[in-house]
Enzyme design. Structure first.
Site: not given
Length: 256
Positions: A18, A20, A158
């Site tokens: 993913t 990618g 994050y």
């Protein structure tokens, strides 16, 4: 695309990556293709995916599918396409993620929802949806971050989502052990990706980042890809539930 002599660790294997289309995901896709894998890349931007597919040149061994990992319906469609094309998966690199870097008082609820959706919800449901396709003895690698090892003033949101992702790797290593599916995470440091360049936009800030690294340089996506390939390969057959720092020493060492 030919596989280099002696570098066929993934011949006959099928990998889902993913995020990618760029950065670490793209570098990992390139490496796994070179080592014989069939590779599925996904991302939200169809244009980026198209450019990535042209760049990779994987032919019939490459499948590019536009999907947003934060939407389970997209993941269901993705896995259905993988089943039709390749029948199964041997490894998953849950790499897709976003970064918003602000002081605590500056965050909005929209910031919170978007980062959590991509970096934690997306990882969780990526693995869940891939699970029926994953062969016993397969592997999962989750992209975390050095920031969950060390406090960073503008990284509270994050880092918290990356800490959740790294912990998920540990718990899934236990959860999926009855099927001999190994689950590990990588925690990249400062890596020369689009996200890094956007978050650290000035030359002065990039130099300050470089000075924090014991090796005194910013890492490359290819260096992270090598670590991911190791964890996904049979060479790491007894490595499970670990978080591998790929950070030049920034999290654990003080520059000389």
């Amino acid at each position: 695309m030919q596989t280099a002599p002696g570098a066929a660790r993934f011949t006959g294997k099928v990998a889902l990556i993913t995020g990618g289309a760029t950065g670490m995901g793209l570098a990992t896709a390139r490496l796994l293709l070179r080592e014989g894998a069939k590779v599925v890349i996904t991302g939200r931007s169809e244009d980026r995916l198209k450019r990535a597919a042209e760049d990779l040149g994987g032919g019939e061994r490459l499948l590019a599918v536009a999907a947003d990992v934060s939407r389970p319906a997209d993941l269901a469609r993705l896995t259905a396409e993988i089943r039709r094309r390749f029948d199964h998966l041997d490894t998953v690199f849950a790499n897709a993620g976003v970064g918003v870097f602000k002081r605590l008082e500056e965050f909005t609820e929209e910031d919170f929802d978007s980062v959590v959706a991509a970096n934690f919800k997306g990882v969780f449901f990526t693995v869940q949806h891939a699970l029926p396709l994953l062969r016993d003895g397969g592997s999962v690698v989750i992209n975390a971050s050095w920031t969950h090892h060390k406090g960073l003033a503008v990284g509270s949101l994050y880092a918290a989502t990356k800490a959740a992702a790294a912990n998920l790797a540990k718990t899934l290593a236990s959860d999926l052990a009855p099927r001999s599916i190994r689950v590990n995470s990588v925690s990249p440091g400062y890596i020369a990706t689009d996200m890094f360049r956007e978050a650290v936009s000035s030359a002065e800030a990039r130099e300050a980042s470089r000075q924090q690294v014991v090796l005194k340089r910013i890492g490359t996506p290819e260096e992270v890809a090598s670590a991911v390939a190791f964890l996904a390969s049979d060479a790491a057959s007894y490595v499970n539930g670990v978080d591998l720092l790929v950070d030049g020493g920034v999290a654990n060492s003080i520059p000389a």
